[in-house]
Write a protein that holds these residues in place. Structure first.
Motif, PDB file in Angstrom:
ATOM      1  N   THR A 171      66.460  -4.570   1.809  1.00  0.00           N
ATOM      2  CA  THR A 171      66.503  -3.885   3.094  1.00  0.00           C
ATOM      3  C   THR A 171      65.271  -4.225   3.920  1.00  0.00           C
ATOM      4  O   THR A 171      64.269  -4.734   3.413  1.00  0.00           O
ATOM      5  CB  THR A 171      66.522  -2.358   2.905  1.00  0.00           C
ATOM      6  N   ARG A 172      65.374  -3.931   5.206  1.00  0.00           N
ATOM      7  CA  ARG A 172      64.227  -4.005   6.094  1.00  0.00           C
ATOM      8  C   ARG A 172      64.184  -2.680   6.832  1.00  0.00           C
ATOM      9  O   ARG A 172      65.154  -1.940   6.858  1.00  0.00           O
ATOM     10  CB  ARG A 172      64.340  -5.182   7.077  1.00  0.00           C
ATOM     11  N   VAL A 173      63.052  -2.386   7.441  1.00  0.00           N
ATOM     12  CA  VAL A 173      62.922  -1.117   8.154  1.00  0.00           C
ATOM     13  C   VAL A 173      62.625  -1.387   9.614  1.00  0.00           C
ATOM     14  O   VAL A 173      61.829  -2.283   9.947  1.00  0.00           O
ATOM     15  CB  VAL A 173      61.810  -0.231   7.535  1.00  0.00           C
ATOM     16  N   GLU A 174      63.272  -0.635  10.490  1.00  0.00           N
ATOM     17  CA  GLU A 174      62.970  -0.693  11.916  1.00  0.00           C
ATOM     18  C   GLU A 174      62.306   0.613  12.297  1.00  0.00           C
ATOM     19  O   GLU A 174      62.831   1.696  11.997  1.00  0.00           O
ATOM     20  CB  GLU A 174      64.262  -0.857  12.745  1.00  0.00           C
ATOM     21  N   ILE A 175      61.144   0.504  12.940  1.00  0.00           N
ATOM     22  CA  ILE A 175      60.457   1.696  13.436  1.00  0.00           C
ATOM     23  C   ILE A 175      60.538   1.640  14.959  1.00  0.00           C
ATOM     24  O   ILE A 175      59.940   0.744  15.585  1.00  0.00           O
ATOM     25  CB  ILE A 175      58.985   1.739  12.994  1.00  0.00           C
ATOM     26  N   ASP A 176      61.280   2.563  15.544  1.00  0.00           N
ATOM     27  CA  ASP A 176      61.389   2.609  17.005  1.00  0.00           C
ATOM     28  C   ASP A 176      60.095   3.214  17.551  1.00  0.00           C
ATOM     29  O   ASP A 176      59.793   4.388  17.289  1.00  0.00           O
ATOM     30  CB  ASP A 176      62.603   3.464  17.404  1.00  0.00           C
ATOM     31  N   CYS A 177      59.331   2.413  18.267  1.00  0.00           N
ATOM     32  CA  CYS A 177      58.006   2.856  18.719  1.00  0.00           C
ATOM     33  C   CYS A 177      58.084   3.873  19.859  1.00  0.00           C
ATOM     34  O   CYS A 177      57.082   4.496  20.210  1.00  0.00           O
ATOM     35  CB  CYS A 177      57.179   1.656  19.176  1.00  0.00           C
ATOM     36  N   THR A 178      59.272   4.021  20.439  1.00  0.00           N
ATOM     37  CA  THR A 178      59.418   4.985  21.527  1.00  0.00           C
ATOM     38  C   THR A 178      59.798   6.357  20.979  1.00  0.00           C
ATOM     39  O   THR A 178      59.275   7.386  21.424  1.00  0.00           O
ATOM     40  CB  THR A 178      60.488   4.507  22.530  1.00  0.00           C
ATOM     41  N   ILE A 219      66.443   2.334   7.991  1.00  0.00           N
ATOM     42  CA  ILE A 219      66.492   1.333   6.921  1.00  0.00           C
ATOM     43  C   ILE A 219      67.812   0.577   7.061  1.00  0.00           C
ATOM     44  O   ILE A 219      68.883   1.195   7.131  1.00  0.00           O
ATOM     45  CB  ILE A 219      66.453   1.994   5.522  1.00  0.00           C
ATOM     46  N   LEU A 227      69.993  -6.061   4.502  1.00  0.00           N
ATOM     47  CA  LEU A 227      70.063  -7.429   5.019  1.00  0.00           C
ATOM     48  C   LEU A 227      71.515  -7.904   4.962  1.00  0.00           C
ATOM     49  O   LEU A 227      72.268  -7.542   4.055  1.00  0.00           O
ATOM     50  CB  LEU A 227      69.182  -8.370   4.185  1.00  0.00           C
ATOM     51  N   MET A 273      66.853 -16.027   3.023  1.00  0.00           N
ATOM     52  CA  MET A 273      65.715 -15.566   2.237  1.00  0.00           C
ATOM     53  C   MET A 273      65.629 -16.354   0.923  1.00  0.00           C
ATOM     54  O   MET A 273      64.560 -16.832   0.541  1.00  0.00           O
ATOM     55  CB  MET A 273      65.905 -14.076   1.930  1.00  0.00           C
ATOM     56  N   ARG A 286      64.401 -19.878   1.483  1.00  0.00           N
ATOM     57  CA  ARG A 286      62.958 -19.924   1.741  1.00  0.00           C
ATOM     58  C   ARG A 286      62.176 -19.736   0.450  1.00  0.00           C
ATOM     59  O   ARG A 286      61.144 -20.369   0.240  1.00  0.00           O
ATOM     60  CB  ARG A 286      62.573 -18.863   2.769  1.00  0.00           C
ATOM     61  N   ILE A 287      62.653 -18.868  -0.425  1.00  0.00           N
ATOM     62  CA  ILE A 287      61.971 -18.674  -1.706  1.00  0.00           C
ATOM     63  C   ILE A 287      61.969 -19.983  -2.482  1.00  0.00           C
ATOM     64  O   ILE A 287      60.944 -20.403  -3.032  1.00  0.00           O
ATOM     65  CB  ILE A 287      62.641 -17.544  -2.517  1.00  0.00           C
ATOM     66  N   HIS A 309      59.724 -22.623  -0.710  1.00  0.00           N
ATOM     67  CA  HIS A 309      58.307 -22.317  -0.865  1.00  0.00           C
ATOM     68  C   HIS A 309      57.827 -22.689  -2.265  1.00  0.00           C
ATOM     69  O   HIS A 309      56.720 -23.192  -2.451  1.00  0.00           O
ATOM     70  CB  HIS A 309      58.060 -20.835  -0.586  1.00  0.00           C
ATOM     71  N   ARG A 332      54.885 -25.300  -3.046  1.00  0.00           N
ATOM     72  CA  ARG A 332      53.741 -24.853  -3.832  1.00  0.00           C
ATOM     73  C   ARG A 332      53.513 -25.811  -4.999  1.00  0.00           C
ATOM     74  O   ARG A 332      52.392 -26.204  -5.279  1.00  0.00           O
ATOM     75  CB  ARG A 332      53.997 -23.441  -4.348  1.00  0.00           C
ATOM     76  N   GLN A 384      60.385  -3.416   1.093  1.00  0.00           N
ATOM     77  CA  GLN A 384      61.131  -3.789   2.294  1.00  0.00           C
ATOM     78  C   GLN A 384      60.911  -5.272   2.521  1.00  0.00           C
ATOM     79  O   GLN A 384      59.813  -5.779   2.300  1.00  0.00           O
ATOM     80  CB  GLN A 384      60.632  -3.037   3.542  1.00  0.00           C
ATOM     81  N   THR A 439      61.037  -6.799   5.497  1.00  0.00           N
ATOM     82  CA  THR A 439      60.167  -6.867   6.662  1.00  0.00           C
ATOM     83  C   THR A 439      59.933  -5.463   7.214  1.00  0.00           C
ATOM     84  O   THR A 439      60.708  -4.548   6.953  1.00  0.00           O
ATOM     85  CB  THR A 439      60.747  -7.732   7.808  1.00  0.00           C
ATOM     86  N   ASP A 474      59.638  -3.841  10.863  1.00  0.00           N
ATOM     87  CA  ASP A 474      59.958  -4.236  12.241  1.00  0.00           C
ATOM     88  C   ASP A 474      59.601  -3.104  13.204  1.00  0.00           C
ATOM     89  O   ASP A 474      60.230  -2.051  13.177  1.00  0.00           O
ATOM     90  CB  ASP A 474      61.458  -4.539  12.389  1.00  0.00           C
ATOM     91  N   THR A 526      59.986  -1.840  16.776  1.00  0.00           N
ATOM     92  CA  THR A 526      60.899  -2.142  17.889  1.00  0.00           C
ATOM     93  C   THR A 526      60.614  -1.213  19.067  1.00  0.00           C
ATOM     94  O   THR A 526      59.888  -0.231  18.939  1.00  0.00           O
ATOM     95  CB  THR A 526      62.366  -1.970  17.458  1.00  0.00           C
ATOM     96  N   ASP A 572      57.641 -16.693   2.113  1.00  0.00           N
ATOM     97  CA  ASP A 572      58.735 -17.098   1.235  1.00  0.00           C
ATOM     98  C   ASP A 572      59.772 -15.993   1.076  1.00  0.00           C
ATOM     99  O   ASP A 572      60.577 -16.016   0.155  1.00  0.00           O
ATOM    100  CB  ASP A 572      58.200 -17.534  -0.129  1.00  0.00           C
ATOM    101  N   ALA A 573      59.732 -15.024   1.971  1.00  0.00           N
ATOM    102  CA  ALA A 573      60.783 -14.020   2.095  1.00  0.00           C
ATOM    103  C   ALA A 573      60.819 -12.996   0.965  1.00  0.00           C
ATOM    104  O   ALA A 573      61.735 -12.197   0.891  1.00  0.00           O
ATOM    105  CB  ALA A 573      62.158 -14.679   2.207  1.00  0.00           C
TER     106      ALA A 573
END
Lengths: 77, 177
Positions: free
Chosen positions: A5-12, A18, A21, A29, A32-33, A36, A40, B18, B20, B22, B24, B159-160
């Motif tokens: 998961t990723r988290v979005e924090i609304d700054c307003t 949560i 993905l 992802m 990229r792993i 990388h 390396r 997490q 990322t 973010d 917003t 690397d995510a």
């Protein structure tokens, strides 16, 4: 298996959300792993080779022996 | 000198991690922004790179950075203009999950004039370390060749791998008038 998961924090508003993905994000992802890890390993191999050249250059300098061009390039003047 | 330095938002990663963090809907009431982070990656390496993404876009980034550890010859890196690779969004170092337990990396990124219509340049500095067995500092300048105001900033790692529990990120707004 739990999705990453990723988290979005609304700054307003301050609201935190949560989000799982998406399949595309997970695939990117994992690529990229993998990428990388390859970069390396390549970098570590280059560092080992460079260190070996430096050691060889130093030993030859001390012994008064001629250096190869690669060994000479490790010397910073 | 800044006349106002205000915390806009902050986040601490809970158990599970997490991928990322973010920020917003960043308000347009400040002159500059500053992101301060303290993170650890869940990936299996000792040291890696922290990245940021602006406005959810992975394109049009250019960066040049210096990597130094105080013993080896400093290395440099960076991406060509209008880059789309994650490599072009590196802003600092990060400790990975094979570093000594409880070691986190610190860094900050400064975004001057984030609301104007010019390209967005920013300065990043961050360290990766492992309790004295190694440490490295990455300092770099980056530009996003896009004139949009910054309304979203995401912190991640190159690397995510996930950002682990207790990783933190703070976003500050700075006003100079």
């Amino acid at each position: 298996m739990t999705r990453p998961t990723r988290v979005e924090i609304d700054c307003t508003t301050g609201i935190e959300t949560i989000l799982e993905l998406t399949d595309a994000e997970i695939m990117e992802m994992e690529e990229r792993i993998s990428q990388h890890k390859k970069e390396r390993e390549m970098r570590e191999a280059e560092e080992v080779a460079a260190a070996a050249l430096k050691d060889s250059a130093k030993a030859k300098l001390v012994a008064g022996q001629p250096l190869t061009e690669e060994e000479a390039a490790t010397i910073i003047l | 000198m800044a006349t106002s330095y205000a915390l806009i938002a902050s986040y601490t990663v809970p158990a599970g991690g997490q991928s990322t963090i973010d920020f917003t809907s960043i308000p347009s009431t400040y002159t500059d922004l500053k992101l301060v982070y303290c993170v650890r990656s869940g990936s299996s390496f000792t040291g890696g790179y922290a990245t940021i993404t602006l406005n959810g876009s992975t394109s049009t980034y250019t960066n040049r950075y210096l990597v130094g550890d105080g013993t080896s010859t400093p290395a440099g890196g960076g991406g060509a203009s209008n880059g789309t690779s994650t490599y072009h969004r590196i802003v600092g170092g990060i400790s990975g999950n094979t570093a000594t337990a409880s070691v986190f990396s610190n860094g900050e990124v400064y975004f001057p004039n984030y609301r104007n219509s010019n390209y967005k340049s920013y300065l990043g500095m961050g360290i990766g370390e492992n309790y004295g067995s190694f440490g490295f500092n990455i300092s770099g300048v980056s530009t996003r060749t896009n004139g949009d105001a910054i309304t979203q900033i995401s912190v991640g790692n190159y690397d995510a791998g996930v950002l682990l529990q207790n990783s933190t990120a703070y976003l500050y707004g700075i006003t100079n008038s």
